[in-house]
Design a protein around this motif. Structure first.
Motif, PDB file in Angstrom:
ATOM      1  N   THR A  62      51.174 121.820 -13.575  1.00  0.00           N
ATOM      2  CA  THR A  62      51.125 123.223 -13.974  1.00  0.00           C
ATOM      3  C   THR A  62      51.328 123.391 -15.482  1.00  0.00           C
ATOM      4  O   THR A  62      51.399 124.503 -15.975  1.00  0.00           O
ATOM      5  CB  THR A  62      52.175 124.059 -13.213  1.00  0.00           C
ATOM      6  OG1 THR A  62      53.446 123.443 -13.412  1.00  0.00           O
ATOM      7  CG2 THR A  62      51.862 124.101 -11.725  1.00  0.00           C
ATOM      8  N   CYS A  63      51.470 122.280 -16.215  1.00  0.00           N
ATOM      9  CA  CYS A  63      51.524 122.345 -17.676  1.00  0.00           C
ATOM     10  C   CYS A  63      51.011 121.008 -18.231  1.00  0.00           C
ATOM     11  O   CYS A  63      50.865 120.034 -17.487  1.00  0.00           O
ATOM     12  CB  CYS A  63      52.945 122.625 -18.176  1.00  0.00           C
ATOM     13  SG  CYS A  63      54.131 121.352 -17.737  1.00  0.00           S
TER      14      CYS A  63
ATOM     15  N   HIS B  25      52.989 117.818 -17.505  1.00  0.00           N
ATOM     16  CA  HIS B  25      52.797 117.267 -16.151  1.00  0.00           C
ATOM     17  C   HIS B  25      51.526 116.424 -16.091  1.00  0.00           C
ATOM     18  O   HIS B  25      51.490 115.397 -15.418  1.00  0.00           O
ATOM     19  CB  HIS B  25      52.644 118.378 -15.103  1.00  0.00           C
ATOM     20  CG  HIS B  25      53.893 119.142 -14.821  1.00  0.00           C
ATOM     21  ND1 HIS B  25      53.902 120.250 -14.010  1.00  0.00           N
ATOM     22  CD2 HIS B  25      55.161 118.956 -15.240  1.00  0.00           C
ATOM     23  CE1 HIS B  25      55.140 120.728 -13.948  1.00  0.00           C
ATOM     24  NE2 HIS B  25      55.911 119.963 -14.685  1.00  0.00           N
TER      25      HIS B  25
ATOM     26  N   SER C 245      52.043 126.972 -19.482  1.00  0.00           N
ATOM     27  CA  SER C 245      52.188 126.891 -18.030  1.00  0.00           C
ATOM     28  C   SER C 245      51.181 127.790 -17.332  1.00  0.00           C
ATOM     29  O   SER C 245      50.848 128.866 -17.827  1.00  0.00           O
ATOM     30  CB  SER C 245      53.596 127.316 -17.618  1.00  0.00           C
ATOM     31  OG  SER C 245      54.510 126.320 -18.007  1.00  0.00           O
TER      32      SER C 245
ATOM     33  N   GLY D 257      50.521 128.536 -10.201  1.00  0.00           N
ATOM     34  CA  GLY D 257      51.269 127.328  -9.883  1.00  0.00           C
ATOM     35  C   GLY D 257      51.017 126.728  -8.517  1.00  0.00           C
ATOM     36  O   GLY D 257      51.651 125.762  -8.129  1.00  0.00           O
TER      37      GLY D 257
END
Ligand code: TXA
Ligand code: MG
Length: 310
Positions: free
Chosen positions: A154-155, A158, A175, A179
Motif C-alpha cells: 500500500t506504499c 512495501h 499511501s 488499502g
C-alpha cells in the motif's frame, strides 16, 4: 538487477513519462491505484506480462486484472451486457473489477487471462495509474505489486520490501487510500456473482450477488482455470505418432514454446501453444521438458494441472 536498480520516483509528469517509456520497452512498473500498488505491464505483450510473473516469482499463472482508462476502452476488450454496463457506469472509476467475456481479436496476450475466454477489467480511480494509462495508450495488466505469497503493498516502501532489484521502477505517490484489493464481480447470462469480496460490498452495489466461488462458473461453463480438452503428457523428448508435440529448446516438436530455450518467450507463448495443440486433429498433446527454474516453475505448475486426470 540489483536493489539499487529499482528507481523510486515521486509521482509527477517526469515519473509518468519515464514509467511509460519502460512499459513501451516491455518492463513492468509499480504504480499506485486507489486500492493497492499494482505491478503494471502492457497487456498486449506476452513477454511484458511474463516479466510480471518473473518479478513476482509467482509459482503459478493466475489470470490478471487489466486496467483501462474508461468504459469505451473496456468495451473494446470485453463484451458488456446491460447489467455490466450499468455497474461500470455507476462504479468506474473505482474499486470494482468486472469479469466478462473476452472480445475476439481484442489483442490481449493469452497469458493475461491464463487462456480463459473471460477477462477481468477495471477503470482505476488513482490519478497516477490513470495518467500512466493515458501516457502508454495501452491496457495495463497489473496484479498487486508484491512478491508471490507476500502481502499487498500500500506504499512504495512495501513494494521495495519484496521487489527491490526485481523491477526497474516504482512511481511513489504515498499511501493508497483504500488499502484493500478491488471487489471482483463476474457477469454471466445477465447474472452477477461475487468472486472476491472487497471495498464495495453487496449493499453498495445494490443487487444481490450469487454465492462467491471462482471455481466453477455454472453448468456448462468453463472452470476458472483453462485446461485443454485432450490428454497431455509431460517431459517428452520423442512423441508418439498420435501426439502433437510442443517443443522447447533442443526438443523441436510440431511447434515450440521457445526454440532458443527462453523462459520469458515460453511463458508468453504457453496458452497459445496449448490452444493450437487442442485444435489439431492429433488426439493427444505432449510437451517437452521445461527447466524447473525461474518462470519454468509457473510453466510447469500450469502444465501439471493441464495434465492431471479430470
Ligand atoms: O485492487 C486490485 O484489484 C489490484 C489493483 C492493482 O488493481 N489488483 C489485483 O490483481 O488484486 P490480482 O492479479 O492480484 O488479482 C486478480 C484476481 C485473482 O483473484 C484472479 O483469480 C481474478 O482476479 N481473475 C482475473 N481474471 C479472471 C477471470 N477471467 N475469471 C475469474 N477470475 C479472474
Ligand atoms: Mg495479490
Amino acid at each position: 538487477m540489483t536493489a539499487q536498480n529499482t528507481l523510486v520516483r515521486p509521482y509527477g509528469k517526469a515519473a509518468i513519462a519515464e514509467a511509460a517509456a519502460l512499459i513501451a520497452q516491455g518492463f513492468p512498473v509499480a504504480i499506485p491505484t486507489e486500492t493497492v500498488y499494482g505491478l503494471a505491464a502492457d497487456a498486449t505483450s506476452g513477454d511484458a506480462v511474463a516479466r510480471i510473473y518473473e518479478a513476482k516469482g509467482r509459482p503459478s499463472f493466475n489470470p490478471l486484472i487489466v486496467h483501462v482508462a474508461d468504459l469505451a476502452a473496456a468495451e473494446r476488450i470485453a463484451l458488456f451486457d446491460d447489467l455490466a454496463r450499468s455497474l461500470a457506469q455507476r462504479f468506474w472509476p473505482g474499486p470494482l473489477t468486472l469479469v466478462l467475456p473476452l472480445r475476439e481479436g481484442a489483442g490481449i496476450a493469452p497469458l493475461v487471462t491464463a487462456g480463459l475466454p473471460t477477462i477481468a477489467l477495471r477503470v482505476p480511480a488513482h490519478p497516477a495509474m490513470r495518467d500512466l494509462l493515458v501516457a502508454t495508450g495501452k491496457p495495463l495488466a497489473a496484479p498487486s505489486a508484491n512478491a508471490s505469497g507476500r502481502i499487498s503493498a500500500t506504499c512504495a516502501e512495501h513494494v521495495l520490501a519484496t521487489l527491490a532489484g526485481r523491477i526497474p521502477m516504482i512511481v511513489d505517490a504515498g499511501s493508497t487510500q483504500v488499502g484493500l484489493e478491488s471487489t471482483i464481480v463476474a457477469i454471466t447470462n445477465g447474472m452477477a456473482r461475487l468472486l472476491r469480496p472487497g471495498p464495495l460490498v453487496e449493499a453498495d452495489i445494490g443487487i444481490s450477488l450469487g454465492a462467491g466461488s471462482d471455481r466453477i462458473e455454472a453448468p456448462g461453463q468453463m472452470s476458472s482455470h483453462y485446461a485443454p480438452d485432450k490428454p497431455l503428457r509431460l517431459n517428452v523428448i520423442e512423441s508418439e505418432p498420435d501426439e502433437w508435440l510442443i517443443g522447447f529448446g533442443p526438443v523441436k516438436g510440431h511447434a515450440s514454446l521457445s526454440e532458443k530455450g527462453d523462459l520469458i518467450e515460453a511463458a508468453a507463448r504457453l496458452f497459445d501453444a496449448l490452444h493450437e495443440a487442442e485444435a489439431q486433429s492429433l488426439p493427444r498433446i505432449a510437451v517437452a521438458p521445461i527447466p524447473e527454474e525461474g518462470l519454468g516453475q509457473a510453466i510447469n505448475d500450469r502444465l501439471k494441472r493441464a495434465a492431471a486426470p479430470r
